[in-house]
Design a protein around this motif. Structure first.
Motif, PDB file in Angstrom:
ATOM      1  N   GLY A   1       9.497   6.529 -12.352  1.00  0.00           N
ATOM      2  CA  GLY A   1       8.897   6.009 -11.125  1.00  0.00           C
ATOM      3  C   GLY A   1       7.688   5.148 -11.430  1.00  0.00           C
ATOM      4  O   GLY A   1       7.003   5.354 -12.423  1.00  0.00           O
ATOM      5  N   GLN A   2       7.451   4.160 -10.580  1.00  0.00           N
ATOM      6  CA  GLN A   2       6.262   3.327 -10.749  1.00  0.00           C
ATOM      7  C   GLN A   2       5.825   2.789  -9.394  1.00  0.00           C
ATOM      8  O   GLN A   2       6.618   2.706  -8.455  1.00  0.00           O
ATOM      9  CB  GLN A   2       6.507   2.196 -11.734  1.00  0.00           C
ATOM     10  N   ASN A   3       4.539   2.431  -9.315  1.00  0.00           N
ATOM     11  CA  ASN A   3       3.994   1.884  -8.080  1.00  0.00           C
ATOM     12  C   ASN A   3       4.454   0.451  -7.883  1.00  0.00           C
ATOM     13  O   ASN A   3       4.636  -0.289  -8.853  1.00  0.00           O
ATOM     14  CB  ASN A   3       2.463   1.913  -8.109  1.00  0.00           C
TER      15      ASN A   3
ATOM     16  N   LEU B   1       0.844  -1.186   0.000  1.00  0.00           N
ATOM     17  CA  LEU B   1       0.000   0.000   0.000  1.00  0.00           C
ATOM     18  C   LEU B   1       0.889   1.249   0.000  1.00  0.00           C
ATOM     19  O   LEU B   1       1.783   1.385   0.839  1.00  0.00           O
ATOM     20  CB  LEU B   1      -0.908   0.020   1.235  1.00  0.00           C
ATOM     21  N   GLY B   2       0.643   2.150  -0.922  1.00  0.00           N
ATOM     22  CA  GLY B   2       1.359   3.424  -0.965  1.00  0.00           C
ATOM     23  C   GLY B   2       2.794   3.320  -1.417  1.00  0.00           C
ATOM     24  O   GLY B   2       3.502   4.314  -1.436  1.00  0.00           O
ATOM     25  N   GLY B   3       3.264   2.139  -1.790  1.00  0.00           N
ATOM     26  CA  GLY B   3       4.668   1.978  -2.170  1.00  0.00           C
ATOM     27  C   GLY B   3       4.943   2.420  -3.589  1.00  0.00           C
ATOM     28  O   GLY B   3       4.173   2.158  -4.503  1.00  0.00           O
ATOM     29  N   LYS B   4       6.043   3.127  -3.760  1.00  0.00           N
ATOM     30  CA  LYS B   4       6.455   3.582  -5.077  1.00  0.00           C
ATOM     31  C   LYS B   4       7.966   3.447  -5.158  1.00  0.00           C
ATOM     32  O   LYS B   4       8.680   3.710  -4.195  1.00  0.00           O
ATOM     33  CB  LYS B   4       6.036   5.033  -5.289  1.00  0.00           C
ATOM     34  N   VAL B   5       8.456   3.014  -6.305  1.00  0.00           N
ATOM     35  CA  VAL B   5       9.890   2.881  -6.511  1.00  0.00           C
ATOM     36  C   VAL B   5      10.262   3.761  -7.701  1.00  0.00           C
ATOM     37  O   VAL B   5       9.525   3.850  -8.676  1.00  0.00           O
ATOM     38  CB  VAL B   5      10.302   1.398  -6.739  1.00  0.00           C
ATOM     39  N   LYS B   6      11.415   4.433  -7.593  1.00  0.00           N
ATOM     40  CA  LYS B   6      11.842   5.341  -8.657  1.00  0.00           C
ATOM     41  C   LYS B   6      13.305   5.063  -8.974  1.00  0.00           C
ATOM     42  O   LYS B   6      14.188   5.263  -8.143  1.00  0.00           O
ATOM     43  CB  LYS B   6      11.657   6.789  -8.227  1.00  0.00           C
TER      44      LYS B   6
END
Length: 186
Positions: A60-62, A50-55
């Motif tokens: 960037g993407q969820n 939940l709420g995680g995003k990687v860049k």
């Protein structure tokens, strides 16, 4: 909520390196666990990332939002647990996971499991777990995953305020069988 229902929330920080790019982030998992009306049968579900995003660099993407639901049944004087769960991530098809655990005196655990997917039917994983102290556990799993090949996972669990007396003699926790969350009663 009730004496037979348990809720959990996990915050996780991650840091990855891919080629010359680094990424980090924060995500949350939420789950629930309950004793069913059938003796030795438990049910659990979770929502992960939940709420995680990687860049990486500028892109960037969820993280893939993942839903899990499963059942576990203890038998043969609670030395064995058979478990199954269904997993659906936002970026994959539905997968079925099956596993079995042997429990020796609540101190040593042997596990074997399999992940079934549309692409291939055999993704076995093998695990072992130890209770180091009453509230501290360690687990190791070796498995093969479709895109990653051979994987090794090591986990540590510390239980805060572990109840000494409960409405029954069972205590609840979870552990991993490869990519399978296996619910167990102690």
């Amino acid at each position: 909520i009730q004496r037979a229902i348990y809720l959990g929330l996990t915050a996780k920080y991650f840091n990855e390196q891919l080629a010359n790019y680094n990424a980090s982030g924060l995500a949350f998992d939420f789950g629930a666990f309950m004793q069913t009306a059938i003796k030795n049968l438990t049910f659990g579900f979770s929502v992960q990332n939940l709420g995680g995003k990687v860049k990486y660099d500028k892109l960037g993407q969820n993280l893939p939002l993942t839903f899990r639901g499963g059942l576990a049944y203890r038998f043969l004087d609670k030395q064995f647990t058979l478990s199954t769960d269904v997993v659906k991530a936002s970026d994959t098809d539905v997968n079925l996971h099956l596993g079995v655990e042997y429990n020796f005196q609540q101190a040593f655990f042997l596990r074997v499991g399999n992940q079934f997917s549309n692409v291939q039917s055999l993704y076995p994983s093998y695990g072992v777990g130890f209770v180091i102290k009453n509230s501290l556990e360690t687990n190791y799993t070796f498995g093969n995953l479709e895109n990653l090949g051979s994987t090794h996972k090591v986990g540590f669990t510390y239980r805060f305020n572990k109840p000494k007396n409960n409405y029954s003699t069972r205590k609840s926790s979870y552990s991993y069988i490869g990519n399978n969350i296996k619910i167990k009663n102690k």
